[in-house]
Motif scaffolding. Structure first.
Motif, PDB file in Angstrom:
ATOM      1  N   LEU A 249       5.540 -23.035  49.510  1.00 52.69           N
ATOM      2  CA  LEU A 249       6.510 -23.722  50.277  1.00 52.69           C
ATOM      3  C   LEU A 249       5.868 -22.401  51.224  1.00 52.69           C
ATOM      4  N   SER A 250       4.758 -21.673  50.692  1.00 54.72           N
ATOM      5  CA  SER A 250       4.873 -20.156  51.972  1.00 54.72           C
ATOM      6  C   SER A 250       3.808 -20.690  53.090  1.00 54.72           C
ATOM      7  N   ASN A 251       2.542 -21.963  52.543  1.00 50.99           N
ATOM      8  CA  ASN A 251       1.848 -22.087  53.390  1.00 50.99           C
ATOM      9  C   ASN A 251       0.856 -21.400  53.715  1.00 50.99           C
ATOM     10  N   LEU A 252       0.551 -21.451  52.504  1.00 49.58           N
ATOM     11  CA  LEU A 252      -0.823 -20.458  52.311  1.00 49.58           C
ATOM     12  C   LEU A 252      -1.991 -21.445  51.804  1.00 49.58           C
ATOM     13  N   SER A 253      -1.712 -22.779  51.365  1.00 49.97           N
ATOM     14  CA  SER A 253      -2.928 -23.136  50.968  1.00 49.97           C
ATOM     15  C   SER A 253      -3.958 -23.580  52.667  1.00 49.97           C
ATOM     16  N   GLY A 254      -4.867 -24.622  51.139  1.00 48.02           N
ATOM     17  CA  GLY A 254      -6.753 -24.180  51.737  1.00 48.02           C
ATOM     18  C   GLY A 254      -6.724 -22.404  52.717  1.00 48.02           C
ATOM     19  N   ALA A 386       0.873 -35.100  40.727  1.00 44.09           N
ATOM     20  CA  ALA A 386      -0.379 -34.174  40.702  1.00 44.09           C
ATOM     21  C   ALA A 386      -1.589 -34.886  41.549  1.00 44.09           C
ATOM     22  N   GLN A 387      -1.958 -36.552  40.713  1.00 38.14           N
ATOM     23  CA  GLN A 387      -2.920 -37.589  41.446  1.00 38.14           C
ATOM     24  C   GLN A 387      -1.573 -37.450  43.249  1.00 38.14           C
ATOM     25  N   VAL A 388      -1.009 -38.267  43.424  1.00 41.73           N
ATOM     26  CA  VAL A 388      -0.628 -38.210  45.259  1.00 41.73           C
ATOM     27  C   VAL A 388      -0.578 -36.804  45.653  1.00 41.73           C
ATOM     28  N   LEU A 389      -0.341 -36.395  45.671  1.00 39.76           N
ATOM     29  CA  LEU A 389      -0.760 -35.164  46.078  1.00 39.76           C
ATOM     30  C   LEU A 389      -1.844 -34.301  46.606  1.00 39.76           C
ATOM     31  N   GLU A 390      -2.760 -34.283  45.529  1.00 39.96           N
ATOM     32  CA  GLU A 390      -4.641 -33.809  46.438  1.00 39.96           C
ATOM     33  C   GLU A 390      -4.994 -35.344  46.566  1.00 39.96           C
ATOM     34  N   GLN A 391      -4.587 -36.168  47.092  1.00 39.34           N
ATOM     35  CA  GLN A 391      -4.817 -37.089  48.246  1.00 39.34           C
ATOM     36  C   GLN A 391      -3.484 -37.079  49.337  1.00 39.34           C
ATOM     37  N   ILE A 392      -3.071 -36.835  49.547  1.00 43.11           N
ATOM     38  CA  ILE A 392      -2.449 -36.586  51.192  1.00 43.11           C
ATOM     39  C   ILE A 392      -3.095 -36.480  52.290  1.00 43.11           C
ATOM     40  N   PRO A 393      -3.690 -36.700  52.966  1.00 45.84           N
ATOM     41  CA  PRO A 393      -4.560 -35.727  53.941  1.00 45.84           C
ATOM     42  C   PRO A 393      -4.014 -35.337  54.926  1.00 45.84           C
ATOM     43  N   GLU A 394      -5.215 -34.261  55.106  1.00 45.23           N
ATOM     44  CA  GLU A 394      -4.805 -33.254  55.290  1.00 45.23           C
ATOM     45  C   GLU A 394      -4.048 -33.534  57.004  1.00 45.23           C
ATOM     46  N   SER A 395      -3.531 -32.528  57.409  1.00 41.27           N
ATOM     47  CA  SER A 395      -2.776 -31.837  58.246  1.00 41.27           C
ATOM     48  C   SER A 395      -1.809 -33.436  58.648  1.00 41.27           C
ATOM     49  N   SER A 396      -0.799 -33.428  57.776  1.00 38.53           N
ATOM     50  CA  SER A 396      -0.244 -33.845  57.184  1.00 38.53           C
ATOM     51  C   SER A 396       1.474 -32.914  56.971  1.00 38.53           C
ATOM     52  N   GLN A 397       2.232 -33.381  56.760  1.00 37.47           N
ATOM     53  CA  GLN A 397       3.603 -32.460  56.217  1.00 37.47           C
ATOM     54  C   GLN A 397       4.525 -32.796  55.164  1.00 37.47           C
ATOM     55  N   LEU A 398       4.287 -31.955  54.048  1.00 37.14           N
ATOM     56  CA  LEU A 398       5.148 -32.423  53.426  1.00 37.14           C
ATOM     57  C   LEU A 398       6.681 -32.049  53.381  1.00 37.14           C
ATOM     58  N   HIS A 399       7.242 -32.652  52.802  1.00 38.71           N
ATOM     59  CA  HIS A 399       8.846 -32.469  52.070  1.00 38.71           C
ATOM     60  C   HIS A 399       8.857 -32.464  50.740  1.00 38.71           C
ATOM     61  N   ARG A 407       9.174 -27.511  42.547  1.00 36.87           N
ATOM     62  CA  ARG A 407       8.831 -27.626  41.260  1.00 36.87           C
ATOM     63  C   ARG A 407       7.196 -27.600  41.113  1.00 36.87           C
ATOM     64  N   TYR A 408       6.788 -28.762  40.754  1.00 34.91           N
ATOM     65  CA  TYR A 408       5.484 -30.078  40.120  1.00 34.91           C
ATOM     66  C   TYR A 408       5.319 -29.458  41.859  1.00 34.91           C
ATOM     67  N   ALA A 409       5.689 -29.716  42.736  1.00 31.46           N
ATOM     68  CA  ALA A 409       4.228 -29.382  44.002  1.00 31.46           C
ATOM     69  C   ALA A 409       3.973 -27.841  44.153  1.00 31.46           C
ATOM     70  N   ASN A 410       4.675 -26.928  42.843  1.00 28.13           N
ATOM     71  CA  ASN A 410       4.481 -25.343  43.645  1.00 28.13           C
ATOM     72  C   ASN A 410       3.222 -25.052  42.319  1.00 28.13           C
ATOM     73  N   LEU A 414      -1.414 -27.081  46.762  1.00 27.78           N
ATOM     74  CA  LEU A 414      -2.058 -27.743  47.147  1.00 27.78           C
ATOM     75  C   LEU A 414      -3.945 -27.428  48.269  1.00 27.78           C
ATOM     76  N   PRO A 415      -5.295 -28.068  47.666  1.00 24.85           N
ATOM     77  CA  PRO A 415      -5.820 -27.645  48.041  1.00 24.85           C
ATOM     78  C   PRO A 415      -6.235 -27.880  48.997  1.00 24.85           C
ATOM     79  N   GLN A 416      -5.707 -28.913  50.131  1.00 23.54           N
ATOM     80  CA  GLN A 416      -5.787 -28.727  51.637  1.00 23.54           C
ATOM     81  C   GLN A 416      -4.845 -28.605  52.882  1.00 23.54           C
TER      82      GLN A 416
END
Ligand SMILES: Cc1ncc(C[n+]2csc(CCOP(=O)(O)OP(=O)(O)O)c2C)c(N)n1
Ligand SMILES: [Mg+2]
Length: 569
Positions: A249-254, A386-399, A407-410, A414-416
């Motif tokens: 949630l700190s949005n440091l990914s990428g 994990a499979q879905v998150l990995e494929q979320i396109p760059e420059s999208s938003q994730l709520h 917790r899972y997402a944390n 996110l690599p992107q």
């Protein structure tokens, strides 16, 4: 028109930069509704359920970075805004809440939709006023104009938050058929706030501390960070060997920051080498209990927190100074001053042992979780997410909805570059979908929502209106109840787990998707997931829902194994 001041109120909102209103229907509020609905420079959305309406407005205001007007009729309608108002208060989102009311002399007179609306949001509002019931006197009009200006100023000043205007309205509520609306020219009154900087001695003190130690840690809480601050943090890490750590949630990914503290700080091994001397925090709350426990145990000697809040924010019980300054201004000045000092003193080699100990732990965590998820034999929601998150396109938003979704997402990370949001002001499950809908209504980006079944069904009215946006993508993790209660110690050991905590059910989202006109994908194993993903993820102009069903007992087993892995980190 007798209610001309309400037309002027709408005009004043426009003049102060408010161009969006979310309106819940009612009769008492008709004059407000029509004043906003007929204004050529206001976009309105009509949402019947006030709780959903409130969170939709919150999601919109978060995207816009400016207030959204939120309008309802009198009575319990106003109370149903309370969850969103409270979340906005703790999350720091500007909302202008306008509740229609009956004139005060009618309270307890067996009149319908008449409750105590004065200061109805209690402490969960930055400022709240009730207008006089009679707008005829020139001083009443002066009061309305002045008060609305004050509220609009207040909700945008740091720390941002919701404000409330209670608006008693006498009959007649409706204009005559041939009446035309003429918006007046209300006065705008801006409050200019001094740009805050820190006193010289505060800088001297901090710089003195930073020169004396190689153990300086920057820790980011929940926030959306802009690119230029990310660049500054990257330089602080590269030039001065400060680890920069944050959660999803700190949005440091990428960037090359450390984003898996939730995994490695859960280790039962001694972690003294990672104990900072000086800790600098900024942003809002943390999800990870491991992280909080780590800093409570390995206490920094000095803890600076950057925040405009008046309350001291001390979640690790270590705070020594709170600095009311924009994070970007703070880190920019810090970098410049450190650069200048380094230049004057000649390039010394920084000791990078501390940074390395954090980086090694991060690398272990990243490869540890990757290996863990790839080697599970049983299908479970953890791997599916994990499979879905990995494929979320760059420059999208994730709520991220509250409970296991966030917790899972944390853990996974996110690599992107994807911008992440979550209702962590109060962590309610009640408006997670509405907030994402509000966001999707306000941005052209794809908006993904990861949500559990209880949170989804609870907030179904997020989709019950004509405005469901085509860029919305819902990933529903259906584990037939509130699975978090079987993951955490306490409820899981009780014989009442399934009935009183997990609240097991067998509802699927198929008919909700149908009702709301969403494309619907249902999967319950890996091949089905792999098959559904390309179509679910593509940019068709159609709202979509992917329902991932899995067995709660299997998920619990997988998560238990994961906890063991974390302890051994
Ligand atoms: C408004 C509100 N009511 C109750 C809670 C307590 N609560 C936290 S998580 C949860 C269950 C959520 O279940 P689900 O959305 O299915 O997610 P899962 O635990 O299965 O991941 C509940 C009831 C809350 N956070 N907010
Ligand atoms: Mg669930």
């Amino acid at each position: 028109m007798i209610l001309q001041p309400l037309l002027d109120l709408a005009e004043l909102c426009v003049r102060r930069g408010i161009h969006h209103a979310v309106i819940a229907p009612g009769s008492r509020s008709a004059a407000l509704t029509l004043a906003f609905a007929r204004h050529p420079h206001i976009q309105t959305k009509v949402i019947p359920d006030e709780r959903a309406a409130g969170y939709i407005a919150l999601g919109m205001a978060q995207q816009l970075g400016r207030p959204v007007a939120l309008i309802c009729t009198s009575g319990t309608a106003a109370l149903n805004f309370a969850p969103a108002v409270t979340e906005a208060y703790f999350l720091g989102v500007p909302l202008l809440v306008l509740t229609a009311d009956r004139p005060p002399e009618w309270i307890h007179q067996q009149d319908g939709q008449m409750i105590h609306q004065d200061a109805v949001y209690g402490k969960h509002i930055k400022e709240s006023y009730s207008l006089p019931a009679d707008y005829g006197h020139v001083d009443s009009r002066w009061f309305i104009e002045r008060t609305v200006n004050q509220l609009i100023n207040s909700c945008q000043e740091q720390p941002r938050g919701p404000v409330h205007l209670n608006v008693p309205i006498r009959e007649p509520f409706y204009p005559k058929p041939d009446e035309t609306f003429t918006y007046g020219s209300p006065r705008t009154i801006n409050r200019v706030v001094e740009q805050r900087t820190l006193p010289q001695e505060t800088w001297e003190e901090l710089l003195g501390l930073l020169e004396d130690t190689d153990r300086v840690l920057i820790l980011a809480g929940q926030q959306v960070i802009n690119e230029s601050l990310l660049e500054i943090l990257d330089q602080l890490k590269n030039e001065f060997a400060f680890p920069v750590v944050g959660e999803v949630l700190s949005n440091l990914s990428g960037y090359s920051f450390l984003t898996h503290p939730d995994i490695f700080l859960g280790s039962t091994q001694p972690q003294d080498e990672r104990c900072p001397e000086v800790l600098i925090t900024f942003g809002d709350s943390f999800v990870s209990k491991n992280l909080k426990l780590f800093f409570r145990k390995y206490k920094p000697r000095y803890h600076y927190h950057i925040s405009f809040r008046r309350e001291l924010i001390d979640p690790f019980q270590t705070l020594t100074q709170q600095l009311a300054i924009e994070p970007e201004v703070f880190f920019h000045t810090l970098l410049e001053t450190l650069d200048l000092r380094a230049f004057r003193q000649g390039d010394e080699d920084r000791d990078t042992t501390f940074l390395q100990s954090w980086e090694v732990a991060e690398q272990k965590a990243v490869s540890g979780i990757r290996h863990f998820l790839q080697t599970r034999e049983a299908f479970g929601e953890f791997q599916a997410v994990a499979q879905v998150l990995e494929q979320i396109p760059e420059s999208s938003q994730l709520h991220l909805a509250n409970s296991m979704s966030v917790r899972y997402a944390n853990y996974i990370g996110l690599p992107q570059r994807v911008t992440v949001f979550s209702n962590r002001g109060t962590s309610g499950i009640d408006g997670c979908m509405s907030t994402a809908v509000g966001a999707a209504l306000t941005t052209d980006q794809l908006v993904f929502l990861l949500i559990g079944d209880v949170a989804f069904f609870y907030d179904r009215n997020a989709l019950w209106h004509p405005h469901v946006p085509s860029n919305l993508r819902i990933i529903l993790i259906n584990n037939s109840g509130g699975s978090i209660f079987r993951m955490i110690d306490g409820p899981r050991q009780q014989p009442e787990l399934e009935t009183y905590f997990e609240t097991q059910h067998h509802t699927t989202a198929e008919r909700t998707a149908q009702d709301a006109g969403l494309a619907y994908y249902a999967i319950s194993n890996e091949p089905e997931l792999v098959k559904a993903l390309p179509s679910f993820l593509n940019e068709d102009k159609k709202a979509k829902l992917l329902e991932i069903s899995s067995d709660p007992v299997a998920n619990q087993k997988i998560f238990d194994q994961f906890k063991e892995l974390m302890k051994a980190m």
